[in-house]
Design a protein around this motif. Sequence first.
Motif, short mmCIF file in Angstrom:
data_model
loop_
_atom_site.label_atom_id
_atom_site.label_comp_id
_atom_site.label_asym_id
_atom_site.label_seq_id
_atom_site.Cartn_x
_atom_site.Cartn_y
_atom_site.Cartn_z
N ALA A 22 -34.39 113.60 -16.22
CA ALA A 22 -34.29 113.65 -17.67
C ALA A 22 -34.02 112.25 -18.22
CB ALA A 22 -33.19 114.61 -18.10
N GLY A 23 -34.70 111.90 -19.30
CA GLY A 23 -34.46 110.62 -19.95
C GLY A 23 -35.65 110.20 -20.79
N ARG A 24 -35.42 109.32 -21.73
CA ARG A 24 -36.49 108.84 -22.61
C ARG A 24 -37.41 107.84 -21.90
NH1 ARG A 24 -35.63 111.09 -27.28
NH2 ARG A 24 -33.54 111.49 -28.01
N THR A 25 -36.87 107.11 -20.93
CA THR A 25 -37.67 106.15 -20.17
C THR A 25 -37.81 106.65 -18.73
OG1 THR A 25 -35.71 104.84 -19.66
CG2 THR A 25 -37.00 104.17 -21.59
N ILE A 26 -38.70 106.04 -17.98
CA ILE A 26 -39.04 106.46 -16.62
C ILE A 26 -37.79 106.71 -15.78
CG2 ILE A 26 -40.01 105.58 -14.45
CD1 ILE A 26 -42.30 104.44 -16.03
N ARG A 27 -37.79 107.83 -15.05
CA ARG A 27 -36.70 108.21 -14.16
C ARG A 27 -37.17 108.36 -12.72
NH1 ARG A 27 -34.31 106.19 -17.09
NH2 ARG A 27 -32.19 106.07 -16.78
N HIS A 28 -38.47 108.16 -12.51
CA HIS A 28 -39.02 108.24 -11.15
C HIS A 28 -38.47 107.05 -10.37
CE1 HIS A 28 -42.13 107.72 -8.02
NE2 HIS A 28 -42.24 109.04 -8.12
N GLN A 29 -37.80 107.34 -9.24
CA GLN A 29 -37.05 106.32 -8.51
C GLN A 29 -37.86 105.07 -8.21
OE1 GLN A 29 -35.22 108.27 -5.18
NE2 GLN A 29 -33.36 107.09 -5.40
N PHE A 30 -39.05 105.21 -7.67
CA PHE A 30 -39.87 104.05 -7.30
C PHE A 30 -40.33 103.28 -8.53
CE2 PHE A 30 -44.14 102.29 -6.47
CZ PHE A 30 -43.78 101.30 -5.56
N ARG A 31 -40.82 104.01 -9.54
CA ARG A 31 -41.39 103.35 -10.72
C ARG A 31 -40.33 102.68 -11.59
NH1 ARG A 31 -45.62 107.04 -13.60
NH2 ARG A 31 -46.07 105.08 -14.63
N MET A 32 -39.07 103.13 -11.50
CA MET A 32 -38.00 102.50 -12.29
C MET A 32 -37.80 101.04 -11.88
SD MET A 32 -35.02 105.35 -12.98
CE MET A 32 -34.20 104.95 -11.48
N THR A 33 -38.15 100.70 -10.64
CA THR A 33 -37.93 99.33 -10.17
C THR A 33 -38.88 98.33 -10.83
OG1 THR A 33 -39.41 99.63 -8.28
CG2 THR A 33 -37.07 100.12 -7.94
N TYR A 34 -40.06 98.77 -11.25
CA TYR A 34 -41.00 97.81 -11.83
C TYR A 34 -41.49 98.19 -13.23
CZ TYR A 34 -44.77 100.89 -10.19
OH TYR A 34 -45.60 101.96 -9.98
#
Length: 182
Positions: A39-51
């Motif tokens: 849940a969240g307004r911005t990306i929360r997918h673990q891998f994609r949050m890094t970039y």
Amino acid sequence: MTEGRVTAVSRNPEYAFSKPNQPSVTLLEGLGVEGDVHAGRTIRHQFRMTYEPDLPNLRQVHLMHEELFAELALKGFDVSAGGLGENITTRDVDLLGLPTGTLLHLGQDAVVEVTGLRNPCAKINDFRQGLLGEMFTIDPSSGDFTFKAGVMAVVRHTGTVRPGDAVEVEVPPFPHRPLERV
């Protein structure tokens, strides 16, 4: 509008592949499933949050069709609701055939907008060895992939969703945009 049913709802406050089933979940407008790690307004997918940490979260809610579990069982894979990380499991809704922008009315109040296809990842093989190969098909004539791991959505209207709730499908006006991976 066509109608199907919710057969299970799931959430997990921690990053894990599967999500435990719940008696109900609350969908929060613009955020996702209350109490779920994604849940969240911005990306929360673990891998994609890094970039891509500041991109909008188009994966607030993961929906999967229950019919996939029967198909997988015929191939020797024991998979049930929440096992593949979905938040909402449905029956009698052709999720993969919906166009982008379709609204799904879940229960009395919740509404989600379908944003695209779930891109199956290699972690599926950690869950059940060989399962990743069953999450897509290839059209021999065109070489196109068809992903079968469900669809992603954003919450457009807050509401509580329970197993047994109706799913009403509201397809957007033409021209339709096909689902792509998000």
